[in-house]
Design a protein around this motif. Structure first.
Motif, PDB file in Angstrom:
ATOM      1  N   THR A  14       0.850  -1.186   0.000  1.00 18.75           N
ATOM      2  CA  THR A  14       0.000   0.000   0.000  1.00 18.75           C
ATOM      3  C   THR A  14       0.882   1.229   0.000  1.00 18.75           C
ATOM      4  O   THR A  14       1.897   1.286   0.696  1.00 18.75           O
ATOM      5  N   VAL A  15       0.547   2.147  -0.785  1.00 18.03           N
ATOM      6  CA  VAL A  15       1.292   3.412  -0.779  1.00 18.03           C
ATOM      7  C   VAL A  15       0.370   4.537  -0.355  1.00 18.03           C
ATOM      8  O   VAL A  15      -0.649   4.788  -0.958  1.00 18.03           O
ATOM      9  N   LYS A  16       0.747   5.125   0.740  1.00 18.26           N
ATOM     10  CA  LYS A  16      -0.031   6.276   1.207  1.00 18.26           C
ATOM     11  C   LYS A  16       0.777   7.513   0.904  1.00 18.26           C
ATOM     12  O   LYS A  16       1.896   7.665   1.382  1.00 18.26           O
ATOM     13  N   ARG A  17       0.310   8.280   0.092  1.00 23.22           N
ATOM     14  CA  ARG A  17       1.100   9.456  -0.245  1.00 23.22           C
ATOM     15  C   ARG A  17       0.230  10.706  -0.057  1.00 23.22           C
ATOM     16  O   ARG A  17      -0.816  10.856  -0.684  1.00 23.22           O
ATOM     17  N   ALA A  18       0.637  11.518   0.788  1.00 28.98           N
ATOM     18  CA  ALA A  18      -0.081  12.788   0.973  1.00 28.98           C
ATOM     19  C   ALA A  18       0.524  13.813   0.016  1.00 28.98           C
ATOM     20  O   ALA A  18       1.673  13.682  -0.394  1.00 28.98           O
ATOM     21  N   GLU A  19      -0.223  14.796  -0.318  1.00 31.83           N
ATOM     22  CA  GLU A  19       0.302  15.781  -1.262  1.00 31.83           C
ATOM     23  C   GLU A  19       1.417  16.572  -0.600  1.00 31.83           C
ATOM     24  O   GLU A  19       1.377  16.916   0.569  1.00 31.83           O
ATOM     25  N   LEU A  20       2.439  16.774  -1.392  1.00 34.81           N
ATOM     26  CA  LEU A  20       3.614  17.434  -0.857  1.00 34.81           C
ATOM     27  C   LEU A  20       3.560  18.922  -1.144  1.00 34.81           C
ATOM     28  O   LEU A  20       2.747  19.413  -1.917  1.00 34.81           O
ATOM     29  N   GLY A  21       4.459  19.597  -0.540  1.00 33.71           N
ATOM     30  CA  GLY A  21       4.660  20.992  -0.881  1.00 33.71           C
ATOM     31  C   GLY A  21       3.726  21.964  -0.205  1.00 33.71           C
ATOM     32  O   GLY A  21       3.824  23.164  -0.425  1.00 33.71           O
ATOM     33  N   SER A  22       2.808  21.450   0.625  1.00 35.23           N
ATOM     34  CA  SER A  22       1.900  22.373   1.299  1.00 35.23           C
ATOM     35  C   SER A  22       2.608  23.093   2.436  1.00 35.23           C
ATOM     36  O   SER A  22       2.215  24.157   2.852  1.00 35.23           O
ATOM     37  N   SER A  23       3.687  22.437   2.863  1.00 32.95           N
ATOM     38  CA  SER A  23       4.392  23.031   3.999  1.00 32.95           C
ATOM     39  C   SER A  23       5.236  24.210   3.537  1.00 32.95           C
ATOM     40  O   SER A  23       5.673  24.273   2.390  1.00 32.95           O
ATOM     41  N   ARG A  24       5.494  25.139   4.479  1.00 31.76           N
ATOM     42  CA  ARG A  24       6.320  26.278   4.121  1.00 31.76           C
ATOM     43  C   ARG A  24       7.777  25.861   4.065  1.00 31.76           C
ATOM     44  O   ARG A  24       8.528  26.315   3.231  1.00 31.76           O
ATOM     45  N   ARG A  25       8.134  25.006   4.988  1.00 32.25           N
ATOM     46  CA  ARG A  25       9.540  24.611   5.080  1.00 32.25           C
ATOM     47  C   ARG A  25       9.898  23.650   3.946  1.00 32.25           C
ATOM     48  O   ARG A  25       9.025  23.024   3.357  1.00 32.25           O
ATOM     49  N   PRO A  26      11.189  23.516   3.637  1.00 32.08           N
ATOM     50  CA  PRO A  26      11.593  22.519   2.644  1.00 32.08           C
ATOM     51  C   PRO A  26      11.048  21.158   3.072  1.00 32.08           C
ATOM     52  O   PRO A  26      11.184  20.772   4.221  1.00 32.08           O
ATOM     53  N   ALA A  27      10.429  20.478   2.159  1.00 33.85           N
ATOM     54  CA  ALA A  27       9.739  19.240   2.497  1.00 33.85           C
ATOM     55  C   ALA A  27      10.707  18.214   3.027  1.00 33.85           C
ATOM     56  O   ALA A  27      11.780  17.994   2.472  1.00 33.85           O
ATOM     57  N   ARG A  28      10.297  17.591   4.137  1.00 38.42           N
ATOM     58  CA  ARG A  28      11.113  16.512   4.687  1.00 38.42           C
ATOM     59  C   ARG A  28      10.304  15.232   4.552  1.00 38.42           C
ATOM     60  O   ARG A  28       9.291  15.070   5.231  1.00 38.42           O
ATOM     61  N   LEU A  83      -1.648  -6.124  11.707  1.00 32.24           N
ATOM     62  CA  LEU A  83      -2.745  -5.180  11.550  1.00 32.24           C
ATOM     63  C   LEU A  83      -2.644  -4.062  12.570  1.00 32.24           C
ATOM     64  O   LEU A  83      -2.803  -2.881  12.253  1.00 32.24           O
ATOM     65  N   THR A  84      -2.351  -4.436  13.790  1.00 34.32           N
ATOM     66  CA  THR A  84      -2.182  -3.432  14.841  1.00 34.32           C
ATOM     67  C   THR A  84      -1.064  -2.476  14.465  1.00 34.32           C
ATOM     68  O   THR A  84      -1.193  -1.254  14.612  1.00 34.32           O
ATOM     69  N   ALA A  85       0.028  -3.053  14.010  1.00 29.40           N
ATOM     70  CA  ALA A  85       1.179  -2.230  13.670  1.00 29.40           C
ATOM     71  C   ALA A  85       0.814  -1.232  12.580  1.00 29.40           C
ATOM     72  O   ALA A  85       1.160  -0.051  12.668  1.00 29.40           O
ATOM     73  N   PHE A  86       0.109  -1.728  11.560  1.00 27.80           N
ATOM     74  CA  PHE A  86      -0.231  -0.832  10.467  1.00 27.80           C
ATOM     75  C   PHE A  86      -1.144   0.295  10.934  1.00 27.80           C
ATOM     76  O   PHE A  86      -0.929   1.470  10.617  1.00 27.80           O
ATOM     77  N   ALA A  87      -2.116  -0.091  11.744  1.00 31.17           N
ATOM     78  CA  ALA A  87      -3.049   0.927  12.255  1.00 31.17           C
ATOM     79  C   ALA A  87      -2.307   1.952  13.092  1.00 31.17           C
ATOM     80  O   ALA A  87      -2.485   3.170  12.919  1.00 31.17           O
ATOM     81  N   ASN A  88      -1.435   1.478  13.954  1.00 32.80           N
ATOM     82  CA  ASN A  88      -0.665   2.384  14.804  1.00 32.80           C
ATOM     83  C   ASN A  88       0.202   3.312  13.974  1.00 32.80           C
ATOM     84  O   ASN A  88       0.278   4.509  14.231  1.00 32.80           O
ATOM     85  N   LEU A  89       0.855   2.714  12.986  1.00 31.97           N
ATOM     86  CA  LEU A  89       1.757   3.492  12.153  1.00 31.97           C
ATOM     87  C   LEU A  89       1.015   4.605  11.425  1.00 31.97           C
ATOM     88  O   LEU A  89       1.430   5.762  11.389  1.00 31.97           O
ATOM     89  N   LYS A  90      -0.129   4.210  10.891  1.00 34.65           N
ATOM     90  CA  LYS A  90      -0.897   5.185  10.116  1.00 34.65           C
ATOM     91  C   LYS A  90      -1.312   6.374  10.979  1.00 34.65           C
ATOM     92  O   LYS A  90      -1.191   7.531  10.590  1.00 34.65           O
ATOM     93  N   THR A  95      -0.647  11.933  12.436  1.00 38.94           N
ATOM     94  CA  THR A  95      -0.532  12.927  13.492  1.00 38.94           C
ATOM     95  C   THR A  95       0.713  13.775  13.333  1.00 38.94           C
ATOM     96  O   THR A  95       0.692  14.981  13.494  1.00 38.94           O
ATOM     97  N   HIS A  96       1.819  13.152  13.024  1.00 40.57           N
ATOM     98  CA  HIS A  96       3.090  13.849  13.130  1.00 40.57           C
ATOM     99  C   HIS A  96       3.724  14.252  11.817  1.00 40.57           C
ATOM    100  O   HIS A  96       4.587  15.118  11.789  1.00 40.57           O
ATOM    101  N   MET A  97       3.366  13.592  10.754  1.00 42.78           N
ATOM    102  CA  MET A  97       4.015  13.983   9.483  1.00 42.78           C
ATOM    103  C   MET A  97       3.005  13.906   8.352  1.00 42.78           C
ATOM    104  O   MET A  97       3.282  13.355   7.309  1.00 42.78           O
TER     105      MET A  97
END
Lengths: 586, 115
Positions: free
Chosen positions: B5-19, B35-42, B47-49
């Motif tokens: 699965t590839v989850k890709r959020a749109e980039l470049g919305s941030s002001r800072r250079p994208a990390r 399954l737990t791991a995937f849910a936790n990771l997501k 939340t953070h990135m």
């Protein structure tokens, strides 16, 4: 793991074995490691665990057609390949030909963050993939304990290890798991708890500065196995565990005899020399000619066309050849023809087992009919007494098993009890020759005895043993009232005897001559007397004749006279002829 | 959960250079832990990135040969391929604090003053 059901464990009378191909180990375990089960190989650092494992795989792939997976937790693939290349294992080639899969598992504790529940399914998947990719029958996990250092949660790890061993069994692969030796347990992390079928302990000890490797089968469930500690070594062709042969006493014997190369010695040994395939001990104090006798034996054997392997632990081959030339032995051509091979090594070069294994290897490579070890006592210094005896037993056993005639020289220190070091060995030997020094009259002389010679009539006599530039000769020592005389005293005694004989011969001749003369004198006398007698006899006869004549004349006269007087008085007159009257007539 | 699965959020919305966080989650079949791991990771990623991460899920049951590349032993394992250096986080990612430390998010976020 998912696609392999549990292997149907058929309860057979004999546990199926998986031959390791490691020399000696299969004999000890009577067939190899338990097939389809994990075996734990533990030992300290540098005792050959990894090598054991690699050899198990390589031999499996090469000799038994069983591909294998080597999962290494310590060494990388490249390291492993180059490490074992020195032992002649072409790991890289086997990998290319899909006989072996190398998998290096690298765990770096600092890279890992633990965040909750996990298992080691990744390892299982990986192993399973490797096994299935080449259809492996053998698996090695080299120092699984690295996991304990790499993974923080020991509880999970232990549970997973238990599952792993069960899984390996179910998979039906024969596995070797190596582990570091622990202080009180067999392994540092108690892996023996999980692997209960077969446990082998490797050990590397140093005694008197000589390091020896030992192997012991601590446990072998459901199978008979040798429980002793067996020395093993890592040679140029991998591991070899001793003994190579089982220590049974059931070798074939031969009735053939082979010459010692010294005719008089053959004569002492029932006229025909040693039995083929027997073991001969030759003891002697320094300088009594042990090597010379051995070299003679070697030359005789090599000239007959037997292959002779000469292990020298004191002299270099060239030195032996040079020295033996001085007593008339030409060993060089025999070496060139390949009938005679020397193997020289310093006894202190390595431990006893190493020597022994080297000897085994040389013997196996050269296939000699005669083996000479000169001297075995040098080796004895390399190990404790009981070890040495064990070693010599193994060597003799090995040689006898192959019908190889073996001659061991043994150095006795003068002054020591003669049989001191030999007690251990002599009982193993079939024949025992003793060379000794006789000291006296300002010289040392060598003598030779046959102390024992199993199965043949042999001389109980001492022989003086002479070494000259023409070679070895045995002479009867002079045995007389003053004891055994050898060397110059023997020669002097012989000269004395010769002189005495000469004198008595001369005396006899003189007496004979005298007698002869006496007889001649006597005969002369007899002749003289006889002629005297003859003279007398002739005289007597003449006198007789004269007397007879006169008598006749007288008788005639008297008869005439009587006739003249009275005729009848003739008879009376004839009866008394001595009273004649004719006196008056005269 | 689907594999790869590839989850890709749109980039470049941030002001800072994208990390960009490039993450790879190794699982072996759809086990509860996975399954737990995937849910936790997501959840952590969201939340953070948000918008700056990329998760690749690799199922070793289907692609066992991939376990060698990242030296995977434990399942589930989360590998942070980017940013360098590579980090590995094993377990079902239920301990969020540790995951954040493991991903270097905690310190980075504190430093960036985003939290």
């Amino acid at each position: 793991m998912k696609n392999n059901g549990p292997q149907s464990a058929t309860p057979t009378a004999r546990l199926p074995k998986c031959p390791t191909g490691i020399r000696g180990l299969d004999e000890i375990t009577s067939g190899g490691l338990p097939r389809g089960r994990p075996t734990l190989v533990c030992g300290g650092a540098g005792c050959g665990k990894t090598l054991f494992a690699v050899e198990f795989l390589v031999r499996g792939a090469v000799q038994f057609g069983e591909p294998g997976v080597f999962m290494s937790f310590e060494e990388t693939d490249a390291e492993l390949k180059s490490n074992v290349a020195s032992l002649g294992f072409d790991l890289a080639g086997l990998v290319r030909r899909n006989k072996i899969v190398l998998d290096h598992v690298h765990i770096e504790r600092s890279e890992i963050q633990e965040t909750g529940e996990y298992d080691l399914e990744g390892l299982f998947v990986r192993l399973n993939h490797a096994i299935d990719s080449i259809g492996a029958r053998r698996v090695v996990l080299d120092t699984l304990e690295a996991l304990f250092a790499g993974l923080p949660n020991e509880a999970i790890l232990r549970a997973e290890l238990r599952r792993l061993f069960r899984w390996l069994k179910d998979k039906g692969v024969t596995a070797v798991i190596t582990a570091e030796r622990g202080r009180e347990q067999l392994t540092r992390h108690g892996l023996e708890e999980y692997v209960s079928d077969c446990v082998i302990v490797l050990d590397h000890r140093v005694n008197d500065q000589i390091a020896t490797r030992h192997l012991r089968v601590v446990k072998y469930r459901g199978a008979l196995h040798g429980t002793n500690e067996f020395p093993f070594l890592i040679g140029e062709e991998g591991l070899s565990v001793l003994p190579i042969t089982s220590l049974g006493l059931n070798h074939k014997v031969s009735n053939a005899r082979i010459s010692t190369g010294i005719p008089r010695l053959d004569a002492m040994l029932g006229g025909r020399g040693f039995f083929r395939g027997s073991s001969i001990l030759l003891t002697g104090t320094p300088g009594t000619g042990k090597t010379s006798v051995a070299a003679y034996f070697a030359q005789a054997a090599a000239r007959r066309g037997d292959r002779v392997l000469f292990f020298s632990f004191e002299e270099s081959p060239n030195q032996i050849i040079r020295n033996m030339r001085s007593i008339g032995l030409r060993l060089e051509p025999l070496v060139q023809r390949g009938c005679l091979r020397f193997h020289a090594a310093r006894p202190t070069l390595c431990g006893l087992e190493m020597h022994l294994a080297t000897m085994f290897r040389e013997i196996a490579a050269f296939q000699p009919a005669v083996v000479i070890v000169d001297p075995i006592t040098s080796l004895l210094a390399a190990g404790a007494d009981f070890e040495t005896k064990g070693m010599v037993t193994r060597l003799i056993d090995f040689l006898k098993g192959g019908q190889v005639t073996s001659l061991f020289t043994s150095l006795t220190q003068s002054g020591h009890a003669l049989q001191q070091s030999e007690i251990a060995m002599s009982s193993l030997m079939d024949s025992w020759l003793l060379l000794q020094d006789f000291d006296g009259n300002g010289e040392r002389n060598r003598v030779l005895y046959v102390l024992k010679a199993r199965g043949m009539a042999h001389s109980n006599q001492v022989r003086e043993f002479l070494i000259s530039n023409r070679g070895i000769d045995l002479v009867d020592a002079y045995i007389g009232p003053s004891g055994v005389l050898t060397g110059a005293s023997r020669v002097a005694q012989a000269a004395r005897e010769k002189a005495e004989t000469l004198t008595s011969q001369q005396e006899a001749a003189r007496r004979k001559r005298e007698l002869e003369r006496k007889r001649a004198t006597l005969e002369q006398q007899i002749a003289g007397m006889r002629s005297e007698y003859k003279t007398e006899e002739a005289e007597l006869r003449r006198t007789d004749e004269q007397v007879g004549t006169r008598t006749r004349v007288l008788t005639a006269e008297r008869t005439e006279l009587a006739r003249l007087r009275q005729a009848d008085a003739i008879r009376a007159a004839s009866r008394t002829p001595g009273k004649p009257k004719p006196k008056s007539k005269r | 959960m689907r594999t790869r699965t590839v989850k890709r959020a749109e980039l470049g919305s941030s002001r800072r250079p994208a990390r960009l966080w490039e993450l790879r989650l190794y699982v072996a079949g759809q086990t509860p832990k996975s399954l737990t791991a995937f849910a936790n990771l997501k959840q952590i990623c969201e939340t953070h990135m948000q918008g700056r991460y990329h998760i690749e899920v690799i199922d070793l049951v289907e692609q066992p040969q991939l376990s060698k590349g990242d030296q995977i032993l434990a399942i589930p394992t989360l590998v942070r391929k980017l940013p360098q250096p590579m980090r590995k986080i094993i377990g079902d990612l239920s301990d969020t604090e540790r995951v954040l430390v493991g991903l270097n998010l905690r310190s980075a976020d504190v430093g960036g003053g985003e939290l």
